[in-house]
Design a protein around this motif. Sequence first.
Motif, PDB file in Angstrom:
ATOM      1  N   GLY A  19       0.823  -1.210   0.000  1.00 40.42           N
ATOM      2  CA  GLY A  19       0.000   0.000   0.000  1.00 40.42           C
ATOM      3  C   GLY A  19       0.845   1.242   0.000  1.00 40.42           C
ATOM      4  N   ALA A  20       1.890   1.273   0.858  1.00 32.16           N
ATOM      5  CA  ALA A  20       2.756   2.446   0.935  1.00 32.16           C
ATOM      6  C   ALA A  20       3.546   2.636  -0.343  1.00 32.16           C
ATOM      7  CB  ALA A  20       3.698   2.296   2.133  1.00 32.16           C
ATOM      8  N   ALA A  23       1.306   3.651  -3.188  1.00 32.50           N
ATOM      9  CA  ALA A  23       0.952   5.074  -3.132  1.00 32.50           C
ATOM     10  C   ALA A  23       2.108   5.925  -3.635  1.00 32.50           C
ATOM     11  CB  ALA A  23       0.588   5.474  -1.706  1.00 32.50           C
ATOM     12  N   ASP A 379      -4.119  10.602  -1.280  1.00 36.36           N
ATOM     13  CA  ASP A 379      -5.421  10.710  -1.914  1.00 36.36           C
ATOM     14  C   ASP A 379      -6.140  11.936  -1.353  1.00 36.36           C
ATOM     15  OD1 ASP A 379      -4.791   8.342  -3.137  1.00 36.36           O
ATOM     16  OD2 ASP A 379      -6.022   7.101  -1.806  1.00 36.36           O
ATOM     17  N   HIS A 383      -5.686   9.430   2.526  1.00 39.01           N
ATOM     18  CA  HIS A 383      -5.211   8.056   2.597  1.00 39.01           C
ATOM     19  C   HIS A 383      -4.011   7.833   1.673  1.00 39.01           C
ATOM     20  CE1 HIS A 383      -9.535   6.750   3.912  1.00 39.01           C
ATOM     21  NE2 HIS A 383      -8.873   7.387   4.862  1.00 39.01           N
ATOM     22  N   HIS A 384      -3.252   6.783   1.932  1.00 41.04           N
ATOM     23  CA  HIS A 384      -2.096   6.376   1.119  1.00 41.04           C
ATOM     24  C   HIS A 384      -1.081   7.511   0.975  1.00 41.04           C
ATOM     25  CE1 HIS A 384      -5.499   3.777  -0.443  1.00 41.04           C
ATOM     26  NE2 HIS A 384      -4.659   2.894   0.098  1.00 41.04           N
TER      27      HIS A 384
END
Length: 414
Positions: A19-20, A23, A379, A383-384
């Motif tokens: 996820g990191a 992103a 985002d 988020h992210h």
Amino acid sequence: MKIKLLSVMLTVILIGMMGASGAALAAKRDSSLKAAFVRKGELWLKEGNQEKKLVNGPLVLHPKWSFNGKWLAFTKGEAGQELWVLELRSGRSSLVSAEGGRNFQWAPNAERLAYQTKELLQYVDAKKPDKPLGAAKGIGNYSWLPDGKGFFASSQSELMPDGWTPISLLQIPLAGLSDPSKYVTVHVLPSPSDDFFAVDTSVFKWSADGRWIAFLAKPTASLSADSNTLCVITTDGVVFRTLDEMVSNEQWFEWASSGDRLAYIAGVGREATSNKQLKVIAVTSEKSAQYTPKGYVDQAFAWQGLQHIVVSRAEESKQDAGQSAPANPYLMRVELESGKQTAITRPSGKHGEYNPVALKSKLAWVESDPSTASVIVADANGHHAAEWIKGIDIADSYYGQWRWGEVLAFYGRD
């Protein structure tokens, strides 16, 4: 059982890492992300995942984009007064004025740059930066008209034996910039009194519906650091209102992207660590709301569409209670209609989150501790989050009012 538990833990870790990194990769691949920034006193460009040094230092500051992203204006030199322009395509930079760095603005729809030296307003074509195309004398402050065909300006107030002269608000066409007979007086501000005292103004900002102009009416320099009057006026000059008191910070009042709502950080006193509240007012109806909880201060904000504002918030300083240092700010997302507030980042003793910027589909901000600063991109809902630019210069802070525009400028922000 241990093997199964270990497998679950590894899966969680891998998902987090993906996820990191995902992103970060998305931020890098997004070619629409473009920013000019200052690192070690030198001007840099970040576009997608590419960094490029544009101008050697030392002491480059205040990058500003032209409307089409083809030019940058910036200041340079010991006193920060030299005004320069840079053409991105050729990489060529040119001196505009040795003393024009105090107040400069790009036209909203043309490759023209206006600048002010003391009370003289001038503008140039970026392609011929050393040849002013006109000049207006006796100007206190100014902004381009939304159509780029002239300026809205305040006259310079003067101290006479019987007091300060009133400030006139003027509309000045480009073609008549050097001819005062072509100026149109839109409004004359009230004479200085116990209820209203102004000898200068800030820049001027238009509401999205084109009906209103917001600005700060500023008293003498020593007084304006602590309290200025936030004003609005209809573009025809017929209706003039004073709204509130706030510090001399032109980034702390902004219109929504449509309609007549104005957001601002209210509160007197130059310290950003006390008595600073986020407010929003619908200027026509005069309906207003305050969103800062008791015991906190809001220090910078960005509109996200029409229903949300992201604000940099901190606990209010309580020096009389023995608090050793101001608390680091963090980001909150405020839903204007319901008043619901959601934390985007969490308070930290190590670093603060500053200068939220709403981009077309993302949110960016500065994360800084006393020695380093980075640009974070996430985002739109926060988020992210991932580091996008590492190691920008730390901006100047005036009593906790951080001036990140000195070292960072996004192109294509909302």
